[in-house]
Design a protein around this motif. Sequence first.
Motif, short mmCIF file in Angstrom:
data_model
loop_
_atom_site.label_atom_id
_atom_site.label_comp_id
_atom_site.label_asym_id
_atom_site.label_seq_id
_atom_site.Cartn_x
_atom_site.Cartn_y
_atom_site.Cartn_z
N LEU A 47 10.65 10.34 -11.90
CA LEU A 47 9.98 9.62 -13.17
C LEU A 47 8.57 9.40 -12.47
O LEU A 47 7.80 9.64 -13.96
N LEU A 48 8.41 9.20 -12.10
CA LEU A 48 6.55 9.43 -11.96
C LEU A 48 5.68 10.88 -11.38
O LEU A 48 4.77 10.64 -11.64
N LYS A 49 6.74 12.10 -11.30
CA LYS A 49 5.81 13.01 -11.07
C LYS A 49 5.28 13.39 -9.84
O LYS A 49 4.03 13.92 -10.42
N VAL A 50 6.13 12.88 -8.80
CA VAL A 50 5.37 12.53 -7.89
C VAL A 50 6.05 13.45 -6.82
O VAL A 50 7.45 13.10 -6.64
N LYS A 51 5.23 13.90 -5.61
CA LYS A 51 6.20 13.96 -4.43
C LYS A 51 6.92 12.86 -4.10
O LYS A 51 6.36 11.69 -3.89
N VAL A 52 7.99 13.15 -2.99
CA VAL A 52 8.79 12.13 -2.05
C VAL A 52 7.60 10.96 -1.46
O VAL A 52 8.35 10.11 -1.22
N ALA A 53 7.27 11.48 -1.13
CA ALA A 53 5.77 10.87 0.18
C ALA A 53 5.11 10.12 -0.85
O ALA A 53 5.39 8.35 -0.04
N THR A 54 4.96 10.11 -2.02
CA THR A 54 4.24 9.30 -2.57
C THR A 54 4.79 7.67 -2.89
O THR A 54 4.41 7.05 -3.12
N ALA A 55 5.91 8.83 -3.79
CA ALA A 55 7.05 7.57 -4.23
C ALA A 55 7.21 6.56 -3.04
O ALA A 55 7.23 5.27 -3.16
N SER A 56 7.94 7.14 -1.57
CA SER A 56 7.84 6.26 -0.46
C SER A 56 6.73 5.23 -0.13
O SER A 56 6.97 3.83 0.06
N HIS A 57 6.12 5.61 -0.46
CA HIS A 57 4.48 4.78 0.27
C HIS A 57 4.02 4.13 -1.01
O HIS A 57 4.51 2.75 -0.76
N HIS A 58 4.61 3.14 -2.40
CA HIS A 58 4.48 3.55 -3.40
C HIS A 58 5.58 1.93 -3.10
O HIS A 58 5.05 0.75 -3.22
N LEU A 59 6.67 2.55 -2.88
CA LEU A 59 8.15 1.86 -2.48
C LEU A 59 7.89 0.75 -1.27
O LEU A 59 8.10 -0.59 -1.89
N ARG A 60 6.94 1.05 -0.53
CA ARG A 60 6.80 0.62 0.90
C ARG A 60 6.31 -0.72 0.09
O ARG A 60 6.20 -1.36 0.91
N LYS A 61 4.83 -0.22 -0.75
CA LYS A 61 4.36 -1.13 -0.98
C LYS A 61 4.84 -2.50 -1.34
O LYS A 61 4.36 -3.50 -1.17
N LEU A 62 5.48 -2.19 -2.32
CA LEU A 62 6.21 -3.44 -2.86
C LEU A 62 7.18 -3.95 -2.36
O LEU A 62 7.38 -4.69 -2.08
N ARG A 63 7.61 -3.14 -1.16
CA ARG A 63 8.71 -3.90 -0.18
C ARG A 63 7.43 -4.99 0.22
O ARG A 63 8.63 -6.13 0.94
N ASP A 64 6.96 -4.60 1.21
CA ASP A 64 6.00 -5.37 1.96
C ASP A 64 4.92 -6.70 0.69
O ASP A 64 5.54 -7.57 1.24
N LEU A 65 5.31 -6.16 -0.07
CA LEU A 65 5.21 -7.32 -0.96
C LEU A 65 6.47 -8.11 -1.49
O LEU A 65 5.70 -9.47 -2.27
N LYS A 66 7.15 -7.85 -0.98
CA LYS A 66 8.52 -8.73 -1.00
C LYS A 66 8.75 -8.71 -2.01
O LYS A 66 9.68 -9.87 -3.09
N ILE A 67 8.68 -7.84 -3.57
CA ILE A 67 8.79 -7.56 -4.67
C ILE A 67 10.20 -6.62 -4.79
O ILE A 67 10.88 -6.75 -5.58
#
Length: 99
Positions: A47-67
Amino acid sequence: MQTTLPGDDTLETAQIIFAALADRSRLKILYALSSEQELCVCDVATLLKVKVATASHHLRKLRDLKILKYRNDGKLAYYSLRDQRVADILHHALRQLLD
């Protein structure tokens, strides 16, 4: 004139949500998850047209924010919104910008 401010808990929740919405990639993820039940990391990367590691970083941030919440299914992690109100806020903000 005396204004009553929202409580600290409410303001902290708003701060967390707005921090998450302050990044274009995270906005895209949250928008996609607002209409999908779940997305795996590879779906988000596509969706973001990025590497899996980059997507994972954003997802981890959103998870850490409890969103976001996630569940593992074998080697894949599937992410979804923890609270529908985040999607409601995002959709409301976008509607206001389009008017």
